[in-house]
Design an enzyme around this catalytic site. Sequence first.
Site, mmCIF file in Angstrom:
data_model
loop_
_atom_site.group_PDB
_atom_site.id
_atom_site.type_symbol
_atom_site.label_atom_id
_atom_site.label_comp_id
_atom_site.label_asym_id
_atom_site.label_seq_id
_atom_site.Cartn_x
_atom_site.Cartn_y
_atom_site.Cartn_z
ATOM 1 N N LYS A 1 0.858 -1.173 0.016
ATOM 2 C CA LYS A 1 -0.045 -0.064 -0.082
ATOM 3 C C LYS A 1 0.864 1.332 0.007
ATOM 4 O O LYS A 1 2.065 1.107 0.187
ATOM 5 C CB LYS A 1 -0.811 -0.125 1.321
ATOM 6 C CG LYS A 1 -1.901 -1.284 1.165
ATOM 7 C CD LYS A 1 -2.907 -1.272 2.421
ATOM 8 C CE LYS A 1 -3.874 -2.541 2.388
ATOM 9 N NZ LYS A 1 -4.633 -2.395 3.514
ATOM 10 N N TYR B 1 -12.304 -2.756 -3.042
ATOM 11 C CA TYR B 1 -12.831 -2.872 -1.557
ATOM 12 C C TYR B 1 -14.349 -2.896 -1.901
ATOM 13 O O TYR B 1 -14.967 -2.333 -0.468
ATOM 14 C CB TYR B 1 -12.225 -1.404 -0.925
ATOM 15 C CG TYR B 1 -10.835 -1.785 -0.358
ATOM 16 C CD1 TYR B 1 -10.430 -2.883 0.526
ATOM 17 C CD2 TYR B 1 -9.858 -0.777 -0.815
ATOM 18 C CE1 TYR B 1 -9.115 -3.109 0.692
ATOM 19 C CE2 TYR B 1 -8.709 -0.947 -0.154
ATOM 20 C CZ TYR B 1 -8.324 -2.120 0.391
ATOM 21 O OH TYR B 1 -6.788 -2.283 0.787
ATOM 22 N N PHE C 1 -15.430 3.508 7.298
ATOM 23 C CA PHE C 1 -14.251 3.923 6.956
ATOM 24 C C PHE C 1 -13.983 3.798 5.258
ATOM 25 O O PHE C 1 -12.799 3.809 4.613
ATOM 26 C CB PHE C 1 -13.135 3.017 7.593
ATOM 27 C CG PHE C 1 -13.336 1.537 7.424
ATOM 28 C CD1 PHE C 1 -12.707 0.960 6.426
ATOM 29 C CD2 PHE C 1 -13.970 0.761 8.410
ATOM 30 C CE1 PHE C 1 -12.913 -0.477 6.317
ATOM 31 C CE2 PHE C 1 -14.309 -0.395 8.123
ATOM 32 C CZ PHE C 1 -13.509 -1.408 7.196
ATOM 33 N N ARG D 1 -1.607 -14.666 3.721
ATOM 34 C CA ARG D 1 -2.216 -14.004 4.457
ATOM 35 C C ARG D 1 -1.618 -14.163 5.966
ATOM 36 O O ARG D 1 -1.611 -13.280 6.971
ATOM 37 C CB ARG D 1 -3.642 -14.724 4.608
ATOM 38 C CG ARG D 1 -4.623 -14.088 3.393
ATOM 39 C CD ARG D 1 -5.002 -12.789 3.582
ATOM 40 N NE ARG D 1 -6.066 -12.329 4.783
ATOM 41 C CZ ARG D 1 -6.661 -11.325 4.879
ATOM 42 N NH1 ARG D 1 -6.753 -10.532 3.799
ATOM 43 N NH2 ARG D 1 -7.482 -11.361 5.697
ATOM 44 N N THR E 1 -5.269 -8.041 10.512
ATOM 45 C CA THR E 1 -5.611 -6.724 9.873
ATOM 46 C C THR E 1 -5.384 -5.449 10.930
ATOM 47 O O THR E 1 -4.667 -4.594 10.401
ATOM 48 C CB THR E 1 -7.203 -6.529 9.565
ATOM 49 O OG1 THR E 1 -7.690 -7.667 8.652
ATOM 50 C CG2 THR E 1 -7.699 -5.076 9.136
ATOM 51 N N ARG F 1 2.470 -7.089 9.179
ATOM 52 C CA ARG F 1 1.905 -5.961 9.983
ATOM 53 C C ARG F 1 2.350 -6.012 11.293
ATOM 54 O O ARG F 1 2.547 -4.855 12.166
ATOM 55 C CB ARG F 1 0.343 -6.188 10.002
ATOM 56 C CG ARG F 1 -0.180 -5.945 8.560
ATOM 57 C CD ARG F 1 -1.553 -6.511 8.485
ATOM 58 N NE ARG F 1 -2.023 -6.112 6.999
ATOM 59 C CZ ARG F 1 -3.260 -6.544 6.472
ATOM 60 N NH1 ARG F 1 -3.889 -7.526 7.089
ATOM 61 N NH2 ARG F 1 -3.806 -5.945 5.561
ATOM 62 N N ASN G 1 -1.687 -0.173 7.240
ATOM 63 C CA ASN G 1 -1.210 -1.604 7.486
ATOM 64 C C ASN G 1 -0.249 -2.374 6.453
ATOM 65 O O ASN G 1 -0.321 -3.356 6.272
ATOM 66 C CB ASN G 1 -2.289 -2.435 7.832
ATOM 67 C CG ASN G 1 -3.504 -2.702 7.060
ATOM 68 O OD1 ASN G 1 -3.378 -2.405 5.721
ATOM 69 N ND2 ASN G 1 -4.428 -3.539 7.578
ATOM 70 N N HIS H 1 -2.013 -5.304 1.337
ATOM 71 C CA HIS H 1 -3.054 -6.174 0.921
ATOM 72 C C HIS H 1 -2.902 -7.398 0.352
ATOM 73 O O HIS H 1 -1.864 -7.991 -0.399
ATOM 74 C CB HIS H 1 -3.866 -5.194 -0.068
ATOM 75 C CG HIS H 1 -5.079 -6.142 -0.563
ATOM 76 N ND1 HIS H 1 -6.408 -6.438 0.121
ATOM 77 C CD2 HIS H 1 -5.148 -7.111 -1.711
ATOM 78 C CE1 HIS H 1 -6.968 -7.102 -0.416
ATOM 79 N NE2 HIS H 1 -6.296 -7.721 -1.742
ATOM 80 N N GLU I 1 -9.567 -9.914 -8.166
ATOM 81 C CA GLU I 1 -8.542 -8.713 -7.613
ATOM 82 C C GLU I 1 -7.439 -8.678 -8.949
ATOM 83 O O GLU I 1 -6.962 -7.584 -9.297
ATOM 84 C CB GLU I 1 -7.838 -8.776 -6.304
ATOM 85 C CG GLU I 1 -9.074 -8.761 -5.236
ATOM 86 C CD GLU I 1 -8.580 -9.121 -3.567
ATOM 87 O OE1 GLU I 1 -7.347 -9.363 -3.546
ATOM 88 O OE2 GLU I 1 -9.459 -8.815 -2.872
HETATM 89 P P1 DAT Z 1 -7.598 -7.119 5.316
HETATM 90 O O1 DAT Z 1 -6.656 -6.010 4.673
HETATM 91 O O2 DAT Z 1 -6.878 -7.675 6.379
HETATM 92 O O3 DAT Z 1 -7.953 -8.177 4.443
HETATM 93 P P2 DAT Z 1 -10.126 -6.063 5.773
HETATM 94 O O4 DAT Z 1 -10.593 -6.750 4.432
HETATM 95 O O5 DAT Z 1 -11.177 -6.530 6.582
HETATM 96 O O6 DAT Z 1 -8.745 -6.517 6.096
HETATM 97 O O7 DAT Z 1 -10.127 -4.471 5.417
HETATM 98 C C1 DAT Z 1 -9.572 -4.016 4.286
HETATM 99 C C2 DAT Z 1 -8.812 -2.704 4.792
HETATM 100 O O8 DAT Z 1 -9.720 -1.687 5.517
HETATM 101 C C3 DAT Z 1 -7.948 -3.196 5.789
HETATM 102 O O9 DAT Z 1 -6.521 -3.538 5.398
HETATM 103 C C4 DAT Z 1 -7.688 -1.611 6.553
HETATM 104 C C5 DAT Z 1 -9.010 -1.112 6.466
HETATM 105 N N1 DAT Z 1 -9.966 -1.259 7.543
HETATM 106 C C6 DAT Z 1 -10.351 -2.491 8.081
HETATM 107 N N2 DAT Z 1 -11.295 -2.309 9.258
HETATM 108 C C7 DAT Z 1 -10.950 -1.065 9.349
HETATM 109 C C8 DAT Z 1 -11.604 -0.065 10.558
HETATM 110 N N3 DAT Z 1 -12.099 -0.818 11.576
HETATM 111 N N4 DAT Z 1 -11.276 1.303 10.632
HETATM 112 C C9 DAT Z 1 -10.438 1.663 9.563
HETATM 113 N N5 DAT Z 1 -9.854 0.982 8.612
HETATM 114 C C10 DAT Z 1 -10.329 -0.418 8.497
HETATM 115 MG MG MG Z 2 -9.774 -8.002 2.902
#
Ligand code: DAT
Ligand code: MG
Length: 147
Positions: free
Chosen positions: A9, A49, A57, A85, A91, A102, A112, A115, A126
Amino acid sequence: MEKTFLMIKPDGVQRGLIGKLVQRFEDKGFQLVGSKLMVITKEQAETHYAEHKEKPFFGELVQFITSGPVFAMVWQGDNVIALSRAMMGKTNPLDAAPGTIRGDYAVHTGNNIIHGSDSPESAEREIANFFKPEELLAYDRALQSWI
Ligand code: DAT
Ligand code: MG
């Protein structure tokens, strides 16, 4: 063989972590089959996303991921989706174990670092969102039988 989409990222690119993170996946034994440094469009980000579009968010997430260059990659290997992963860690960096990406490099959930696709269906979707088929290379590695 299984493929996954990994993306360093904008925070990871800005912090100069591309080389270190690529090294981790090479060291593990995975094969890089495509990569590019790119600034992703708002449309690509919203597609990427889409599962989070109702989340509070979402706007911030799209803003962040389009805020500067990302390093997009496709990696190949047995169980590469689940194993990468695990290498990334949870996350929220508060829950990410030391030794994971992370866990080692991130402090806040928003920044973080990386991805990674979470299922074969996400990986396929993706990869198609970021790469043309001809940008992915199929090539033999002499090391493959030792991994
Ligand atoms: P991951 O990236 O581990 O697959 P995710 O798909 O649940 O996690 O979320 C995608 C991204 O969104 C994550 O890397 C960071 C952001 N994100 C997730 N939960 C969040 C939150 N509660 N507040 C802010 N950003 C968040
Ligand atoms: Mg995800």
